[in-house]
Design a protein around this motif. Sequence first.
Motif, mmCIF file in Angstrom:
data_model
loop_
_atom_site.group_PDB
_atom_site.id
_atom_site.type_symbol
_atom_site.label_atom_id
_atom_site.label_comp_id
_atom_site.label_asym_id
_atom_site.label_seq_id
_atom_site.Cartn_x
_atom_site.Cartn_y
_atom_site.Cartn_z
ATOM 1 N N VAL B 164 -7.536 17.763 -7.326
ATOM 2 C CA VAL B 164 -9.149 18.935 -7.629
ATOM 3 C C VAL B 164 -8.783 18.879 -8.878
ATOM 4 O O VAL B 164 -9.004 19.077 -10.442
ATOM 5 N N THR B 165 -6.890 19.295 -9.451
ATOM 6 C CA THR B 165 -7.235 20.502 -11.187
ATOM 7 C C THR B 165 -6.829 19.189 -11.601
ATOM 8 O O THR B 165 -7.267 18.584 -12.959
ATOM 9 N N ALA B 166 -6.615 17.294 -11.967
ATOM 10 C CA ALA B 166 -6.265 16.273 -12.665
ATOM 11 C C ALA B 166 -8.134 16.075 -12.180
ATOM 12 O O ALA B 166 -8.816 15.419 -13.738
ATOM 13 N N ALA B 167 -8.809 16.270 -11.634
ATOM 14 C CA ALA B 167 -9.946 15.390 -12.107
ATOM 15 C C ALA B 167 -11.302 16.586 -12.113
ATOM 16 O O ALA B 167 -11.772 15.806 -13.637
ATOM 17 N N VAL B 168 -10.840 18.326 -12.608
ATOM 18 C CA VAL B 168 -11.695 19.048 -13.258
ATOM 19 C C VAL B 168 -11.264 18.797 -14.781
ATOM 20 O O VAL B 168 -11.852 18.314 -15.516
ATOM 21 N N LEU B 169 -9.168 18.577 -14.763
ATOM 22 C CA LEU B 169 -9.560 18.082 -16.073
ATOM 23 C C LEU B 169 -9.656 17.011 -16.822
ATOM 24 O O LEU B 169 -10.253 16.625 -17.858
ATOM 25 N N VAL B 170 -9.686 15.641 -15.944
ATOM 26 C CA VAL B 170 -10.519 14.477 -16.503
ATOM 27 C C VAL B 170 -12.198 14.496 -16.581
ATOM 28 O O VAL B 170 -12.685 14.542 -17.820
ATOM 29 N N THR B 171 -12.252 15.882 -16.021
ATOM 30 C CA THR B 171 -14.221 15.524 -15.643
ATOM 31 C C THR B 171 -14.651 16.504 -17.909
ATOM 32 O O THR B 171 -15.171 16.257 -18.328
ATOM 33 N N LEU B 172 -14.097 17.578 -17.041
ATOM 34 C CA LEU B 172 -14.019 18.342 -18.780
ATOM 35 C C LEU B 172 -13.942 17.333 -19.971
ATOM 36 O O LEU B 172 -14.340 17.898 -20.872
ATOM 37 N N LEU B 173 -12.588 17.007 -19.804
ATOM 38 C CA LEU B 173 -11.915 15.777 -21.105
ATOM 39 C C LEU B 173 -13.397 15.321 -21.542
ATOM 40 O O LEU B 173 -13.610 14.411 -22.987
ATOM 41 N N ALA B 174 -13.535 14.176 -20.805
ATOM 42 C CA ALA B 174 -14.630 13.030 -20.656
ATOM 43 C C ALA B 174 -15.568 13.581 -21.298
ATOM 44 O O ALA B 174 -15.968 12.921 -22.099
ATOM 45 N N LEU B 175 -16.125 14.526 -20.993
ATOM 46 C CA LEU B 175 -18.297 15.390 -21.546
ATOM 47 C C LEU B 175 -17.512 16.218 -23.160
ATOM 48 O O LEU B 175 -18.221 15.433 -23.596
ATOM 49 N N PHE B 176 -15.467 16.017 -23.095
ATOM 50 C CA PHE B 176 -16.089 17.100 -24.381
ATOM 51 C C PHE B 176 -15.860 15.813 -25.581
ATOM 52 O O PHE B 176 -15.662 16.341 -26.696
ATOM 53 N N PHE B 177 -15.147 14.566 -24.977
ATOM 54 C CA PHE B 177 -15.085 13.679 -25.957
ATOM 55 C C PHE B 177 -15.939 12.388 -26.233
ATOM 56 O O PHE B 177 -15.825 11.464 -27.189
ATOM 57 N N GLN B 178 -16.970 12.703 -25.112
ATOM 58 C CA GLN B 178 -17.923 11.330 -24.787
ATOM 59 C C GLN B 178 -18.332 11.756 -26.071
ATOM 60 O O GLN B 178 -18.357 10.956 -27.356
ATOM 61 N N LYS B 179 -19.955 11.339 -25.794
ATOM 62 C CA LYS B 179 -20.827 11.371 -26.219
ATOM 63 C C LYS B 179 -20.902 12.151 -28.137
ATOM 64 O O LYS B 179 -19.519 12.405 -28.473
ATOM 65 N N THR B 180 -21.945 11.962 -28.977
ATOM 66 C CA THR B 180 -21.848 12.794 -30.345
ATOM 67 C C THR B 180 -20.993 13.274 -31.387
ATOM 68 O O THR B 180 -19.708 12.623 -31.305
ATOM 69 N N ARG B 181 -20.637 14.038 -31.720
ATOM 70 C CA ARG B 181 -19.699 14.701 -33.067
ATOM 71 C C ARG B 181 -18.804 14.030 -32.984
ATOM 72 O O ARG B 181 -17.942 13.384 -34.146
ATOM 73 N N ILE B 182 -17.948 15.036 -31.664
ATOM 74 C CA ILE B 182 -16.618 14.857 -31.689
ATOM 75 C C ILE B 182 -15.921 13.622 -31.582
ATOM 76 O O ILE B 182 -15.369 12.841 -32.043
ATOM 77 N N GLY B 183 -17.238 12.733 -30.391
ATOM 78 C CA GLY B 183 -16.849 11.492 -30.099
ATOM 79 C C GLY B 183 -16.745 10.101 -31.335
ATOM 80 O O GLY B 183 -15.826 9.902 -31.486
ATOM 81 N N ARG B 184 -17.754 10.688 -32.110
ATOM 82 C CA ARG B 184 -17.683 10.021 -33.470
ATOM 83 C C ARG B 184 -16.362 9.696 -34.170
ATOM 84 O O ARG B 184 -16.666 9.295 -34.608
ATOM 85 N N ALA B 185 -16.758 11.061 -34.079
ATOM 86 C CA ALA B 185 -15.659 11.273 -35.143
ATOM 87 C C ALA B 185 -14.332 10.609 -35.146
ATOM 88 O O ALA B 185 -13.180 10.011 -36.404
ATOM 89 N N LEU B 186 -14.247 11.072 -33.519
ATOM 90 C CA LEU B 186 -12.956 10.355 -33.001
ATOM 91 C C LEU B 186 -12.472 9.071 -32.952
ATOM 92 O O LEU B 186 -11.751 8.573 -33.997
ATOM 93 N N ARG B 187 -13.548 7.871 -32.903
ATOM 94 C CA ARG B 187 -13.580 6.864 -32.949
ATOM 95 C C ARG B 187 -13.415 6.749 -34.782
ATOM 96 O O ARG B 187 -12.933 5.541 -35.270
ATOM 97 N N ALA B 188 -14.923 7.130 -35.686
ATOM 98 C CA ALA B 188 -14.007 7.077 -37.167
ATOM 99 C C ALA B 188 -12.772 6.977 -37.708
ATOM 100 O O ALA B 188 -12.663 5.956 -38.267
ATOM 101 N N VAL B 189 -12.223 8.054 -37.292
ATOM 102 C CA VAL B 189 -10.813 8.065 -37.255
ATOM 103 C C VAL B 189 -9.848 7.055 -36.843
ATOM 104 O O VAL B 189 -8.867 6.488 -37.822
ATOM 105 N N ALA B 190 -10.320 6.824 -35.520
ATOM 106 C CA ALA B 190 -9.210 5.282 -35.520
ATOM 107 C C ALA B 190 -9.502 4.201 -36.287
ATOM 108 O O ALA B 190 -8.510 3.499 -36.182
ATOM 109 N N ASP B 191 -10.859 3.940 -36.750
ATOM 110 C CA ASP B 191 -11.260 3.018 -37.089
ATOM 111 C C ASP B 191 -10.909 2.870 -38.602
ATOM 112 O O ASP B 191 -9.847 1.864 -38.717
ATOM 113 N N ASP B 192 -10.884 3.828 -39.562
ATOM 114 C CA ASP B 192 -10.457 3.820 -41.114
ATOM 115 C C ASP B 192 -10.223 5.286 -41.187
ATOM 116 O O ASP B 192 -11.345 5.825 -42.012
#
Lengths: 262, 312
Positions: B164-192
């Motif tokens: 249950v702990t793993a599921a909650v954490l994984v879900t939170l992080l998936a939501l946190f990092f998926q779409k929008t600003r943060i996700g895009r910034a992360l991919r940008a940093v990884a790329d160049d």
Amino acid sequence: MSHPAPAGPVLEVDGVSVRFGALIAVNQVSLSVAHGQIVAIIGPNGAGKTTLLNAVSGFYHPYEGRIAFEGKDRTRLQPPDVAALGIARTFQNVALFKGMSVLDNIMTGRLLKMRGSFLLEALYWGPAKRQELEHRAFVERIIDFLEIQAIRKTPAGRLPYGLQKRVELARALAAEPKLLLLDEPMAGMNVEEKEDMCRVILDVNHEFGTTIALIEHDMGVVMDICDRVVVLDYGRKIADGPPAEVRKDQAVLDAYLGVAHA
Amino acid sequence: MLDVLHAVLVAPFKDMAGAPAFLVEVLIGGVFAGLMYSLLALGFVLIYKASGVFNFAQGVMVLFAALTLVGLLERGAPVVLALALTTVVMVGLAFAIERVVLRPLVNQPQIILFMATIGLNFFLEGFGEMAWGANVKKLDVGIPDHSFVVRGVQINSLELTAAVTAAVLVTLLALFFQKTRIGRALRAVADDHEAALSIGIPLKTIWVVVWSVAGVVAIVAGLMWGAKSGVQFSLSLIALKALPVLILGGFESVPGAIVGGLIIGVGEKLGEVYWGPLVGGAIENWFAYVLALAFLLVRPQGLFGEKIIERV
């Protein structure tokens, strides 16, 4: 234009030197860029043009001298802070996010304009969704403006070089910069592509009132679109003025054609 | 010949249909194990997304977090305080890594950063053992460890809590990092790096945040795995199990880490129980790696990974 131009230069570079060890790449260069101008920085290879641009955008820090943007000193800022002030740039060797689509690449240019709560964003709900859509609409306008609708979904890494340069410009424009720095925007382009790019640069300048400083090798282009030309040679400024004057300047001719040693 | 086909393709399914409660028990066991793998894989995914670097030290970070937690508990700190202090240590570690390892290597090729994480791996391994000792320790934070039966299905409370702990954490992080600003910034940093800086993404902040989150994920992983099998050096090796999960799910995908973990967890439990007897058992030990191998042949970017683009 709707908003009046503020008094004083947008960018002021005052006696800036950049050193790499014993090499002085830029040597006590001063120049100022007035609001709404298109200024070209030209010079032979290794003259320090890109280094100067890197100093302005915070990638290098000057060893002496100061750089001011809209009257405020910003000599020691880091690149992200420079971007936050409203200075956007493109790179000589095209720095795009290759794995992302063209649309996503341009959207990254809006990052500084986006605000909002992490939680709402994560849920893609309410204000966050509205914000995303608003920015998306702005980006679509830029895509229309640069006529790259057809490649919106293409990963940037797959595009030919000329189009990559255009996407990079689009990303810089997405940030609605006050000052746009272009490092050889037309390098490696054919005549037709160059003409297109010239038109785009002039349009940006006219429609958005963006001040532009660009590095370019093609003298024809420079003479056509720029209000002022600054010439560097071996890190020093050797000429500064309207294109018609600069092209007649003896020091410039010497730098480009070599001095006859009689 | 027919006998073999029957034994492989028919008999196991007959067994499943014959004892549904047992099947459910096996599936639940698989899901539990899978979520634990996801938790491990998540640490890798986060750092990979934000720097394009495979963090060789993630396994040791799990060990280091668990060692710190146990060490503090042994010195009489209450559980909550120990957890808080361990979090502080891991966030501090993230700051230190950014300052000492990552910052001097901005704009370097990714293989250089990868080599740096190998160095980090050895440093943390040595430092952890020097600070907290090398003997096997028991980690007890008061999670009840007993079994109960629901509709004929036996469930272990420790495993349930962990899942249950793993599921909650994984879900939170998936939501946190998926779409929008943060996700895009992360991919940008990884790329160049250079381009990311020029559009106003503060590289340092992103790195500290991501390594901190990876550190917190390491604490949870260390806590759960440590409670299950004790805190010892081999804890850093369970990270190996995250590799096939990553290959299956795709290195830069949070949902990929979840789905990959579940497929491997459930797959290896089902394989072990129903097909294991045919080959003399131990399917659990190699199932994940064979599956990963097959994926590398057919779909090297994983289920949710980005297609690899190379201009020539």
